[in-house]
Motif scaffolding. Structure first.
Motif, PDB file in Angstrom:
ATOM      1  N   THR A 289     -44.593  30.138  -9.975  1.00 27.45           N
ATOM      2  CA  THR A 289     -44.439  30.428 -11.399  1.00 27.45           C
ATOM      3  C   THR A 289     -43.141  31.203 -11.631  1.00 27.45           C
ATOM      4  OG1 THR A 289     -46.833  30.505 -11.649  1.00 27.45           O
ATOM      5  CG2 THR A 289     -45.537  31.528 -13.388  1.00 27.45           C
ATOM      6  N   GLN A 290     -42.907  32.172 -10.770  1.00 26.21           N
ATOM      7  CA  GLN A 290     -41.676  32.956 -10.880  1.00 26.21           C
ATOM      8  C   GLN A 290     -40.450  32.046 -10.705  1.00 26.21           C
ATOM      9  OE1 GLN A 290     -41.617  36.307  -8.239  1.00 26.21           O
ATOM     10  NE2 GLN A 290     -39.414  36.622  -8.482  1.00 26.21           N
TER      11      GLN A 290
ATOM     12  N   PHE B 132     -39.865  29.944 -13.831  1.00 23.99           N
ATOM     13  CA  PHE B 132     -39.251  30.675 -14.943  1.00 23.99           C
ATOM     14  C   PHE B 132     -37.756  30.919 -14.683  1.00 23.99           C
ATOM     15  CE2 PHE B 132     -43.576  32.155 -16.324  1.00 23.99           C
ATOM     16  CZ  PHE B 132     -43.493  31.636 -17.604  1.00 23.99           C
ATOM     17  N   VAL B 133     -37.425  31.226 -13.461  1.00 24.80           N
ATOM     18  CA  VAL B 133     -36.003  31.472 -13.145  1.00 24.80           C
ATOM     19  C   VAL B 133     -35.198  30.186 -13.346  1.00 24.80           C
ATOM     20  CG1 VAL B 133     -34.401  32.030 -11.280  1.00 24.80           C
ATOM     21  CG2 VAL B 133     -36.472  33.388 -11.584  1.00 24.80           C
TER      22      VAL B 133
ATOM     23  N   VAL C 191     -41.671  34.330 -21.262  1.00 23.44           N
ATOM     24  CA  VAL C 191     -42.438  34.524 -20.029  1.00 23.44           C
ATOM     25  C   VAL C 191     -43.800  35.107 -20.347  1.00 23.44           C
ATOM     26  CG1 VAL C 191     -42.511  35.794 -17.850  1.00 23.44           C
ATOM     27  CG2 VAL C 191     -40.365  34.776 -18.614  1.00 23.44           C
ATOM     28  N   GLU C 192     -43.800  36.093 -21.207  1.00 24.81           N
ATOM     29  CA  GLU C 192     -45.049  36.735 -21.588  1.00 24.81           C
ATOM     30  C   GLU C 192     -46.025  35.720 -22.182  1.00 24.81           C
ATOM     31  OE1 GLU C 192     -45.677  40.089 -21.290  1.00 24.81           O
ATOM     32  OE2 GLU C 192     -47.738  39.728 -21.981  1.00 24.81           O
TER      33      GLU C 192
ATOM     34  N   VAL D 228     -39.927  38.322 -12.651  1.00 24.88           N
ATOM     35  CA  VAL D 228     -39.030  37.285 -13.169  1.00 24.88           C
ATOM     36  C   VAL D 228     -37.782  37.931 -13.761  1.00 24.88           C
ATOM     37  CG1 VAL D 228     -38.776  35.516 -14.947  1.00 24.88           C
ATOM     38  CG2 VAL D 228     -40.855  35.603 -13.588  1.00 24.88           C
ATOM     39  N   LEU D 229     -37.976  38.944 -14.579  1.00 31.86           N
ATOM     40  CA  LEU D 229     -36.833  39.586 -15.233  1.00 31.86           C
ATOM     41  C   LEU D 229     -35.941  40.292 -14.216  1.00 31.86           C
ATOM     42  CD1 LEU D 229     -38.575  40.984 -18.421  1.00 31.86           C
ATOM     43  CD2 LEU D 229     -37.241  38.900 -18.150  1.00 31.86           C
TER      44      LEU D 229
ATOM     45  N   PHE E  98     -36.030  35.697 -23.445  1.00 32.83           N
ATOM     46  CA  PHE E  98     -36.739  34.972 -22.402  1.00 32.83           C
ATOM     47  C   PHE E  98     -37.952  35.756 -21.913  1.00 32.83           C
ATOM     48  CE2 PHE E  98     -37.280  32.931 -18.240  1.00 32.83           C
ATOM     49  CZ  PHE E  98     -37.238  31.608 -18.643  1.00 32.83           C
ATOM     50  N   ALA E  99     -37.863  37.069 -21.957  1.00 32.20           N
ATOM     51  CA  ALA E  99     -39.010  37.885 -21.559  1.00 32.20           C
ATOM     52  C   ALA E  99     -40.219  37.589 -22.450  1.00 32.20           C
ATOM     53  CB  ALA E  99     -38.641  39.367 -21.647  1.00 32.20           C
TER      54      ALA E  99
ATOM     55  N   PHE F 155     -34.718  29.537 -17.001  1.00 34.23           N
ATOM     56  CA  PHE F 155     -33.678  30.393 -17.594  1.00 34.23           C
ATOM     57  C   PHE F 155     -32.284  29.855 -17.251  1.00 34.23           C
ATOM     58  CE2 PHE F 155     -30.811  34.036 -17.606  1.00 34.23           C
ATOM     59  CZ  PHE F 155     -31.062  34.568 -18.868  1.00 34.23           C
TER      60      PHE F 155
ATOM     61  N   LEU G  62     -33.800  37.651 -12.692  1.00 34.28           N
ATOM     62  CA  LEU G  62     -32.744  37.221 -13.609  1.00 34.28           C
ATOM     63  C   LEU G  62     -31.648  38.283 -13.699  1.00 34.28           C
ATOM     64  CD1 LEU G  62     -34.866  35.662 -16.519  1.00 34.28           C
ATOM     65  CD2 LEU G  62     -33.703  34.502 -14.638  1.00 34.28           C
TER      66      LEU G  62
ATOM     67  N   GLN H   5     -46.803  32.621 -19.181  1.00 33.05           N
ATOM     68  CA  GLN H   5     -47.052  32.862 -17.761  1.00 33.05           C
ATOM     69  C   GLN H   5     -48.487  32.521 -17.359  1.00 33.05           C
ATOM     70  OE1 GLN H   5     -46.522  36.949 -16.691  1.00 33.05           O
ATOM     71  NE2 GLN H   5     -47.694  37.758 -18.398  1.00 33.05           N
ATOM     72  N   HIS H   6     -49.441  32.795 -18.227  1.00 32.14           N
ATOM     73  CA  HIS H   6     -50.827  32.553 -17.864  1.00 32.14           C
ATOM     74  C   HIS H   6     -51.105  31.057 -17.703  1.00 32.14           C
ATOM     75  CE1 HIS H   6     -55.225  32.428 -18.343  1.00 32.14           C
ATOM     76  NE2 HIS H   6     -55.185  33.621 -17.752  1.00 32.14           N
TER      77      HIS H   6
ATOM     78  N   PRO I  74     -52.501  35.817 -13.921  1.00 29.97           N
ATOM     79  CA  PRO I  74     -51.314  36.134 -13.115  1.00 29.97           C
ATOM     80  C   PRO I  74     -51.155  37.642 -12.952  1.00 29.97           C
ATOM     81  CG  PRO I  74     -50.678  35.400 -15.293  1.00 29.97           C
ATOM     82  CD  PRO I  74     -52.155  35.199 -15.193  1.00 29.97           C
TER      83      PRO I  74
END
Lengths: 188, 190
Positions: free
Chosen positions: A60-61, A64-65, A35-36, B67-68, A31-32, A68, B71, A39-40, B59
């Motif tokens: 945005t955060q 993503f959560v 996100v990478e 985010v990580l 998932f990282a 997930f 999580l 995210q933009h 961003p």
């Protein structure tokens, strides 16, 4: 089954198919990477609604959560970015409703001001046309951005906006008609 | 009128990002005004696609790590709450089952016996010998002796004799002798 797999690869971008887990199960490391990658675009998508950088990053955060947490609901026949946009749009609307329930949330193109490069391109007819887009109503801006900037299909836009595909086509038809009648749209 | 309708269809297909059907494509090739409309729509699409770079925001470089971190924190919280739930749920289930068993036992022990016959039935069943099996059926005709007289026939004969005597006594007492003899003889002769 084979058709579904073929559709999956046909619908998802090449970059996404490399990152997205084929088994539908995602761990934090996978998932990282997602996100990478997203995210933009996602932050800018949300910023078109909030017009506030900090809010855009926070939402945005949150998006993503949520993605997930509910990754098992993701349908790989559609692009991951379209699914993210769907979550993001709902997150933005819920956030706005909690903070300012009486105000209508609007969608704006490039509301944070043009970059120096864009100023240099103002003579370009496309730039002039997009300036006209900024003057359209929010639903027209939204559908034009998703179609021509984010490159989503009609079906994906319908999912993001929670509308029917015919409704999206009608919005696009009317928006294009409005732009066609603007003086800045020169046929030459 | 027809051209206006075809122009509408050309714009609809272009807005819907669909290819024109062959018949509409042929109409566009035949009619200059439709061809101009098609060109106009294609130009509009190309200009929209050639959008200037949006004045986008980059961003924060910490967005991904935030985010990580969220999580990971959620996963840790889940793991910490999981053992408690693992022990709490079975304990509650066992306690509930035990309470149910105790309740049923109390109800069963406190109830009145429904009746002595019902309650004694198992004891009776324990002391009652098993019924002997019936003998095999034997033909009744084989057991009857040759000179067997039906006792009912003898009984009927005595009843008839008593009745006859009673009739003769009454006749001799209340009727003239000749007529008695005649009347008593008539049925027998007839």
């Amino acid at each position: 089954m084979a058709e579904t797999a073929a559709m999956t690869h046909a619908r998802t971008d090449a970059s996404e198919s490399a990152v997205l887990p084929p088994d539908g199960v995602v761990d934090t490391a996978r998932f990282a990477a997602l996100v990478e990658e997203h995210q933009h675009k996602l932050c800018n998508f949300i910023h078109r609604y909030t017009r506030n950088r900090q809010d855009a990053e926070d939402l945005t955060q949150d998006t993503f959560v949520k993605a997930f947490r509910h990754f098992h609901r993701y349908d790989p026949r559609h692009t991951f970015s379209a699914w993210l946009y769907t979550i993001a749009r709902r997150t933005v609307y819920n956030h706005h409703r909690d903070r300012k329930p009486t105000d209508e949330l609007s969608f704006e193109v490039a509301a944070s001001g043009p970059s120096p490069g864009d100023v240099a391109d103002r003579s370009d007819r496309a730039s002039a046309l997009w300036e006209e887009v900024r003057r359209l109503k929010s639903p027209y801006q939204e559908v034009l951005i998703l179609k021509y900037v984010d490159g989503l299909s009609i079906e994906e836009i319908a999912r993001v906006l929670d509308r029917s595909q015919t409704g999206v086509k009608i919005l696009l038809f009317r928006a294009r008609g409005l732009l066609r009648n603007r003086p800045t749209f020169s046929r030459s | 009128m027809k051209t206006a309708l075809l122009r509408f269809l050309v714009r609809w297909y272009q807005a819907s990002d669909q290819n024109l059907p062959p018949w509409l494509d042929r109409a566009c090739q035949r009619t200059p005004s439709l061809a101009a409309t098609l060109q106009e729509e294609a130009l509009l699409s190309s200009r929209l696609r050639a959008h200037p770079r949006q004045a986008d925001i980059a961003p924060s470089p910490f967005l991904k790590s935030k985010v990580l971190h969220t999580l990971t924190r959620e996963a840790v919280d889940r793991d910490e709450t999981a053992p408690a739930a693992r022990w709490t749920m079975p304990s509650a289930a066992v306690a509930g089952a035990l309470a149910l068993v105790l309740l049923l036992a109390a109800v069963w022990l406190s109830r009145e016996p429904a009746g002595s016959g019902v309650s004694d039935r198992p004891a009776l069943a324990a002391v009652t010998p098993h019924p002997t099996p019936l003998p095999a059926p034997v033909s009744v005709a084989q057991q009857i002796p040759q000179n067997w007289a039906n006792p009912l026939d003898a009984e009927m004969a005595s009843v008839v004799a008593d009745a006859d005597r009673a009739v003769r006594f009454l006749a001799s007492a209340f009727l003239p002798s000749e007529s008695v003899e005649r009347r008593l003889r008539r049925p027998t002769s007839g």
